[in-house]
Structures are given as structure tokens and as C-alpha cells.
Scaffold this motif. Structure first.
Motif, PDB file in Angstrom:
ATOM      1  N   THR A  27       0.713  -1.508   0.001  1.00 47.79           N
ATOM      2  CA  THR A  27       0.361   0.259  -0.076  1.00 47.79           C
ATOM      3  C   THR A  27       1.149   1.147   0.243  1.00 47.79           C
ATOM      4  O   THR A  27       0.236   2.058  -0.808  1.00 47.79           O
ATOM      5  N   TYR A  28       1.801   1.232   0.976  1.00 50.46           N
ATOM      6  CA  TYR A  28       2.819   2.847   0.519  1.00 50.46           C
ATOM      7  C   TYR A  28       4.284   1.840   0.533  1.00 50.46           C
ATOM      8  O   TYR A  28       4.736   2.501   0.416  1.00 50.46           O
ATOM      9  N   ASP A  29       3.969   1.729  -1.517  1.00 50.86           N
ATOM     10  CA  ASP A  29       4.417   1.442  -2.089  1.00 50.86           C
ATOM     11  C   ASP A  29       5.753   2.703  -2.986  1.00 50.86           C
ATOM     12  O   ASP A  29       7.241   1.844  -3.011  1.00 50.86           O
ATOM     13  N   GLN A  30       5.222   3.458  -2.469  1.00 52.51           N
ATOM     14  CA  GLN A  30       6.085   4.546  -3.029  1.00 52.51           C
ATOM     15  C   GLN A  30       7.120   5.601  -2.026  1.00 52.51           C
ATOM     16  O   GLN A  30       7.419   6.457  -2.001  1.00 52.51           O
ATOM     17  N   ARG A  31       7.172   5.026  -0.671  1.00 55.53           N
ATOM     18  CA  ARG A  31       7.423   5.960   0.592  1.00 55.53           C
ATOM     19  C   ARG A  31       8.881   5.882   0.387  1.00 55.53           C
ATOM     20  O   ARG A  31       9.635   5.336  -0.234  1.00 55.53           O
ATOM     21  N   PRO A  32       9.475   7.306   0.665  1.00 58.25           N
ATOM     22  CA  PRO A  32      11.306   7.287   0.976  1.00 58.25           C
ATOM     23  C   PRO A  32      11.476   6.576   2.217  1.00 58.25           C
ATOM     24  O   PRO A  32      11.094   5.753   2.483  1.00 58.25           O
ATOM     25  N   ALA A  58      -0.348   9.369   4.132  1.00 56.14           N
ATOM     26  CA  ALA A  58      -1.025   8.655   2.953  1.00 56.14           C
ATOM     27  C   ALA A  58      -0.634   9.479   2.378  1.00 56.14           C
ATOM     28  O   ALA A  58      -1.271   8.493   1.176  1.00 56.14           O
ATOM     29  N   GLU A  59       0.392  10.465   1.648  1.00 54.71           N
ATOM     30  CA  GLU A  59       0.784  10.548   0.544  1.00 54.71           C
ATOM     31  C   GLU A  59       1.437   9.098  -0.231  1.00 54.71           C
ATOM     32  O   GLU A  59       1.223   9.279  -1.714  1.00 54.71           O
ATOM     33  N   TYR A  60       1.722   8.237  -0.169  1.00 55.75           N
ATOM     34  CA  TYR A  60       2.073   7.456  -0.101  1.00 55.75           C
ATOM     35  C   TYR A  60       1.725   6.563  -0.619  1.00 55.75           C
ATOM     36  O   TYR A  60       2.092   5.328  -0.874  1.00 55.75           O
ATOM     37  N   THR A  61       0.201   6.291  -0.216  1.00 56.42           N
ATOM     38  CA  THR A  61      -0.704   5.298  -0.254  1.00 56.42           C
ATOM     39  C   THR A  61      -1.198   4.864  -1.713  1.00 56.42           C
ATOM     40  O   THR A  61      -1.430   5.702  -3.070  1.00 56.42           O
ATOM     41  N   ARG A  62      -0.706   3.925  -2.304  1.00 55.46           N
ATOM     42  CA  ARG A  62      -1.117   3.622  -3.313  1.00 55.46           C
ATOM     43  C   ARG A  62      -2.711   2.976  -3.782  1.00 55.46           C
ATOM     44  O   ARG A  62      -2.410   2.071  -3.034  1.00 55.46           O
ATOM     45  N   PRO A  63      -2.773   3.899  -5.072  1.00 54.64           N
ATOM     46  CA  PRO A  63      -4.426   3.320  -5.226  1.00 54.64           C
ATOM     47  C   PRO A  63      -4.213   1.263  -5.081  1.00 54.64           C
ATOM     48  O   PRO A  63      -4.170   0.833  -5.229  1.00 54.64           O
TER      49      PRO A  63
END
Length: 173
Positions: A68-73, A162-167
Motif C-alpha cells: 500500500t505504501y510502495d512509493q514511500r521514501p 498517506a501521500e504514499y498510499t497506492r490506490p
């Protein structure tokens, strides 16, 4: 502190630990349910306490957080990793404390109140070493407080990143 006071103080803390652990398990289940639905995964078997223990729910929660948070730094990933490490340590408290033998030996002089615990041993032998572990009431309090922080910290982590949450991926029918 007298023996009865020590025993009562310990039992109060054991109840607080149980309550905090139950609250953590509830919150993990709620997060697991939400993240499972968000990712179109049926995780209903993990939400039945008769079928899945906390350890399995925690393991799947980690997988779902990673998805879900796959784009997180990297810094955010480390925050989640730290939380899961703390949660696994806290989970061990329940296992270590609920299934052990407790003894109340009192205190000597001005010593801080403590209890002793050990894994039950039914093969007692004369001259066998006492393998009990000492736990002060202050240490027990700090462990309970850590459980409470874990409950708070996970929600805070999810909200703050939440901004890193993948739809959710929508599978073609």
C-alpha cells in the motif's frame, strides 16, 4: 511493600498488559481489514482469532503496508520497519508473560518492588539452578506504556504518510 500489596500491584499490571495487547490486536485487525479491502485481497481468514494468531496478522499487515505504501521514501520505510520490530517484541511479551510461572518473593530493604518469572518446568531436580528472571514493577510499567505507544504510533504513521498510499489495483472482470 508487603507480599499481598506486591501481588495485587503485579496482577493490576498483568491486567493492563492484557488490555493493551488486546487493543493492539484489535487495531492490527482493523488495519488489516482496511488494507486488505484497499488492495482487493480477501484476508477474512486472518480476521478470525480461532484461525489466525496475532503473529500471522502482524506478518500480513507488514506485507500489506509494503504494498500500500510502495512509493514511500527510505526514511518512511525505516519508520514502518521500526514499528514492526517494536510490535514483534511487544507480541513476545504476551507469550512470555502469560505462559510462565510467577513468584512473589518480596523485597529486601529499600529494593525496588519486583516479581520473578520462569517458564514452567515439570522436571525438577535437586540442585537444579533457578532460572527465574527478575522483573521490577517499573520495568513492567514501561513495557505496558510501550504497548500503548505502539497502538498510537501505527495510526499516526499511516496518517502522516498517506501521500504514499497506492490506490487499490482493480482487477479486470
Amino acid at each position: 511493600m508487603y507480599f499481598d500489596e506486591l501481588r495485587d500491584a503485579f496482577h493490576m499490571r498483568l491486567g493492563r498488559l492484557t488490555h493493551a495487547m488486546t487493543q493492539m490486536d484489535l487495531n492490527i485487525g482493523l488495519a488489516l481489514n482496511w488494507l486488505g479491502e484497499n488492495n482487493d485481497l480477501d484476508i477474512s481468514n486472518l480476521l478470525d482469532p480461532a484461525k489466525a494468531r496475532l503473529g500471522l496478522r502482524l506478518h500480513m499487515l507488514k506485507k500489506l503496508v509494503d504494498i500500500t505504501y510502495d512509493q514511500r521514501p527510505k526514511a518512511t520505510s525505516l519508520e514502518f520497519e521500526n514499528w514492526f520490530e517494536r510490535a514483534n517484541q511487544a507480541r513476545a511479551l504476551k507469550i512470555n508473560y502469560v505462559k510462565v510461572h510467577w513468584s512473589f518473593r518480596g523485597m529486601v530493604g529499600d529494593e525496588e518492588p519486583y516479581v520473578m518469572f520462569q517458564t514452567p518446568n515439570w522436571q525438577l531436580r535437586q540442585g537444579q539452578n533457578d532460572e527465574s528472571t527478575k522483573l521490577t514493577l517499573r520495568e513492567f510499567d514501561s513495557q505496558i506504556d510501550e504497548l500503548k505507544r505502539l497502538n498510537y504510533d501505527f495510526g499516526k504513521l499511516c496518517d502522516s504518510h498517506a501521500e504514499y498510499t497506492r490506490p487499490a489495483l482493480k482487477l479486470a472482470a
